[in-house]
Design an enzyme around this catalytic site. Structure first.
Site, PDB file in Angstrom:
ATOM      1  CG  HIS A 187      -1.247   1.502   1.355  1.00 31.75           C
ATOM      2  ND1 HIS A 187      -2.752   1.792   0.762  1.00 31.75           N
ATOM      3  CD2 HIS A 187      -1.194   2.319   1.971  1.00 31.75           C
ATOM      4  CE1 HIS A 187      -2.846   2.894   0.941  1.00 31.75           C
ATOM      5  NE2 HIS A 187      -2.485   3.768   1.822  1.00 31.75           N
ATOM      6  CG  HIS A 192       1.115   6.929   0.546  1.00 32.22           C
ATOM      7  ND1 HIS A 192      -0.125   7.368   1.114  1.00 32.22           N
ATOM      8  CD2 HIS A 192       0.430   5.574   1.209  1.00 32.22           C
ATOM      9  CE1 HIS A 192      -1.235   7.391   1.561  1.00 32.22           C
ATOM     10  NE2 HIS A 192      -1.210   6.132   2.072  1.00 32.22           N
ATOM     11  CD  GLU A 220      -4.707   6.639   2.573  1.00 34.25           C
ATOM     12  OE1 GLU A 220      -4.795   6.294   2.232  1.00 34.25           O
ATOM     13  OE2 GLU A 220      -3.627   6.437   3.534  1.00 34.25           O
ATOM     14  CB  SER A 249      -2.705   0.537  -2.768  1.00 32.51           C
ATOM     15  OG  SER A 249      -3.668   0.495  -1.909  1.00 32.51           O
TER      16      SER A 249
HETATM   17 FE    FE Z   1      -2.696   4.797   3.231  1.00 31.66          FE
END
Ligand code: FE
Ligand code: PHE
Length: 284
Positions: free
Chosen positions: A137, A142, A183, A203
């Site tokens: 993730h 990110h 997010e 993700s």
């Molecule tokens: Fe995150």
């Protein structure tokens, strides 16, 4: 989400998963690359191959360009290698952490242009869905966005804003901003079509397409107060996504001092994750 602690930028920080026994005071650890098993390396490659297939036409250009230049194909990336590229692009650095870190530690890192990346990889039974951030993730969702200068500047400002929000007792409101942008944010691409830039979407093997293609969720034009009033779901797809026109818009809209905004929020009722307001700029 634990009741005794304020929400940790949208994720629970109780019952911490990960090995916290060898960390430094700032919660950083060594990646200890050789401890990854060949099974874990193989799982990473499967996660990566499945997810990169889903990126074209769904992720924003900035993300896709950075992703494709990253050394992710052969196995779990090495922090040192990614850090060299990142330093040259935006001056950010990744630091390895055992898992979720306390809010203030997280904010301190962001304010110093350091992004905490979890070292452990999900188990096989979590292949499709995981509730806590893992190394996949963090690296897949990110890290590529940290190569975009405006977005990287926003992340640093968020860290500084987090330290301030903590003093003002405003973390719950600020965490909603993180959730609905970092997010689960959507951006309008240069072609006018919707694109993913939020790490939680990028993700996810299912939400990456759901967020931009499904007719079900609400998509609302970015509004600071609107976002900070809106609760979010941590257990299923989002019911509302907020759409920015550009990363410059995001950076500029969040630059002013939030202190008066927090005062206003204290007087306003919260909104449900699927709330519809007359003043919403609904995006189609
Ligand atoms: Fe995150
Ligand atoms: N301008 C915000 C404040 O004064 C800081 C901030 C910037 C928070 C960007 C989030 C994102 O608190």
């Amino acid at each position: 989400m634990s009741l005794e602690q304020p929400p940790n930028h949208g994720q629970s920080s109780h019952g911490l998963r990960g090995d916290y026994s060898h960390m430094r005071p700032d919660y950083t650890v060594e990646q200890d690359y050789d401890r990854y098993t060949s099974e874990q390396q193989h799982r990473w490659r499967r996660l990566y191959r499945r997810q990169i297939e889903l990126v074209p036409g769904r992720a924003c250009d900035e993300y896709e360009r950075a992703l494709r230049a990253l050394p992710y194909e052969e196995g779990i990336p090495r922090f040192g290698e990614v850090n060299r590229a990142l330093a040259a692009a935006t001056g950010w650095q990744l630091v390895a952490v055992p898992g979720l870190v306390p809010d203030l530690v997280f904010f301190e890192h962001l304010a110093g242009r350091r992004f905490p990346v979890t070292v452990w990889l999900r188990e096989e039974h979590e292949f499709d869905y995981i509730v806590e951030p893992d190394v996949f993730h963090d690296f897949f969702g990110h890290v590529p966005m940290l190569f975009t200068p405006t977005f990287a500047g926003y992340m640093q400002a968020y860290g500084q804003g987090g330290l301030k929000a903590e003093r003002l007792g405003a973390l719950e409101w600020l965490s909603r901003l993180y959730w609905y942008t970092v997010e689960f944010g959507l951006v309008r691409g240069k072609d006018g079509l919707l694109r993913d830039y939020g790490a939680g979407i990028l993700s996810s093997p299912s939400e990456i397409s759901y967020a931009v293609e499904s007719p079900r969720p609400r998509r609302v034009g970015f509004g600071l107060l609107r976002i900070m009033r809106t609760r979010y779901r941590i257990d299923s797809f989002q019911e509302t996504y907020f759409v920015i026109d550009s990363f410059e818009q995001l950076f500029e809209a969040t630059a002013p001092d939030f202190t008066p905004l927090y005062r206003e929020l204290a007087r306003l009722p919260e909104l449900a994750p699927d709330a519809a307001l007359a003043e919403d700029r609904v995006v189609s």
